[in-house]
Design an enzyme around this catalytic site. Sequence first.
Site, PDB file in Angstrom:
ATOM      1  N   HIS A  79      13.711  97.262  24.002  1.00  0.00           N
ATOM      2  CA  HIS A  79      13.341  97.971  25.239  1.00  0.00           C
ATOM      3  C   HIS A  79      14.539  98.673  25.893  1.00  0.00           C
ATOM      4  O   HIS A  79      14.350  99.508  26.769  1.00  0.00           O
ATOM      5  CB  HIS A  79      12.591  97.036  26.208  1.00  0.00           C
ATOM      6  CG  HIS A  79      13.456  96.143  27.024  1.00  0.00           C
ATOM      7  ND1 HIS A  79      13.678  94.821  26.729  1.00  0.00           N
ATOM      8  CD2 HIS A  79      14.154  96.380  28.153  1.00  0.00           C
ATOM      9  CE1 HIS A  79      14.481  94.299  27.638  1.00  0.00           C
ATOM     10  NE2 HIS A  79      14.780  95.221  28.515  1.00  0.00           N
ATOM     11  N   ASP A 130      11.182  92.176  20.348  1.00  0.00           N
ATOM     12  CA  ASP A 130      12.091  92.990  21.169  1.00  0.00           C
ATOM     13  C   ASP A 130      13.539  92.881  20.673  1.00  0.00           C
ATOM     14  O   ASP A 130      14.427  92.454  21.415  1.00  0.00           O
ATOM     15  CB  ASP A 130      11.960  92.533  22.634  1.00  0.00           C
ATOM     16  CG  ASP A 130      12.553  93.529  23.613  1.00  0.00           C
ATOM     17  OD1 ASP A 130      12.957  94.623  23.183  1.00  0.00           O
ATOM     18  OD2 ASP A 130      12.613  93.190  24.817  1.00  0.00           O
TER      19      ASP A 130
HETATM   20  C1  4AZ Z   1      15.030  93.009  33.151  1.00  0.00           C
HETATM   21  O1  4AZ Z   1      14.269  93.721  33.801  1.00  0.00           O
HETATM   22  C2  4AZ Z   1      14.817  91.541  33.192  1.00  0.00           C
HETATM   23  N1  4AZ Z   1      14.259  86.782  34.510  1.00  0.00           N
HETATM   24  C3  4AZ Z   1      15.562  90.728  32.374  1.00  0.00           C
HETATM   25  C4  4AZ Z   1      15.388  89.364  32.390  1.00  0.00           C
HETATM   26  C5  4AZ Z   1      14.432  88.827  33.225  1.00  0.00           C
HETATM   27  C6  4AZ Z   1      13.690  89.613  34.053  1.00  0.00           C
HETATM   28  C7  4AZ Z   1      13.873  90.990  34.031  1.00  0.00           C
HETATM   29  C8  4AZ Z   1      14.274  87.335  33.223  1.00  0.00           C
HETATM   30  O2  4AZ Z   1      15.932  93.494  32.496  1.00  0.00           O
END
Ligand code: 4AZ
Length: 312
Positions: A79, A130
């Site tokens: 992503h 991912d």
């Molecule tokens: C993000 O948006 C994201 N709490 C990465 C990790 C988590 C939430 C969002 C896990 O990159």
Amino acid sequence: MEFKAGVLVVMALCVSALTSSEDSCGQRPLVASPGMSRIVGGREAPEGAWPWQVSIQIQSRHHCGGTIVSNLGVLTATHCFYKYLKISRSLFRVVAGLHVLSAPGDQTQIRSISEVKMHEDYNGVSPDNDVTLVLLSSPFDFTGHIQPVCTPHNVTHEFILNFTHCFITGWGSRYYRGRLNNRLQEAEVELIDRRTCNLITWYDGFITENMICAGLESGASDSCQGDSGGPLQCYSEDEDRFYVVGVTSFGHMCGHPRRPGVYARTSRFADWLKTSQTASASAAHKLNTRLIPALLCAALMLLLNIHTVCQQ
Ligand code: 4AZ
């Protein structure tokens, strides 16, 4: 006699050229093994503590984390690239040996990207699979501050490694929609079994076999925006090494109880990683760095052998 000693020396050199590999992984030359204390929440990492952590940047701004798995390969999340396909590769760079985002030091090495190998079965909705392997245009030189991590060979290997401590690291924000951290942060987390993570009051069946949950039930230790693509790394006491067990993928915001961070489970991608690494430019590089010395050695041994036979 002297000639025979020479033959022996050449043979020893050949054996070492043929057997030596980039097998050294997961070790931290500058920092001791993890202690027994529990860390709740994030804190600044000691400098050089996570020598496989990189910052993947777009126009010199931190975009995602990543993990060095070989001198030419960096593991990250799909992503991090999927929605950015229209951005020219030349605007991306990978920065290793970094601690303070705004102040790269002498230890820092910067590389551009030659190829982005996204997992073919990445599902942008779930988001299953991912994982992405980023190939660098030129290899990192490993130093005390820059090292590759180990990768589990398969799911059984992940199980038998019997991890005692797991950590998440990154420059991500302290809370959802917060600002990035300028200094690399670390937090200790626990691996959470899939059954628990899939409970109705947790992720309600959303977690696949290709994902692994980690954090604390309270939510006090978690990854957040900007940590994506970076490592969930666990320490094997038996081997005295770190393994990348997960790639930071997603979560329901950050730090909420019963909504831990979700990570792409690297043990499920070992074969994919191997194929992606060999069917690439890195294969050509390995060929150059390992086959050529081996061939030279073989030729030299043949020559010496002929010489010995002729002397008898
Ligand atoms: C993000 O948006 C994201 N709490 C990465 C990790 C988590 C939430 C969002 C896990 O990159």
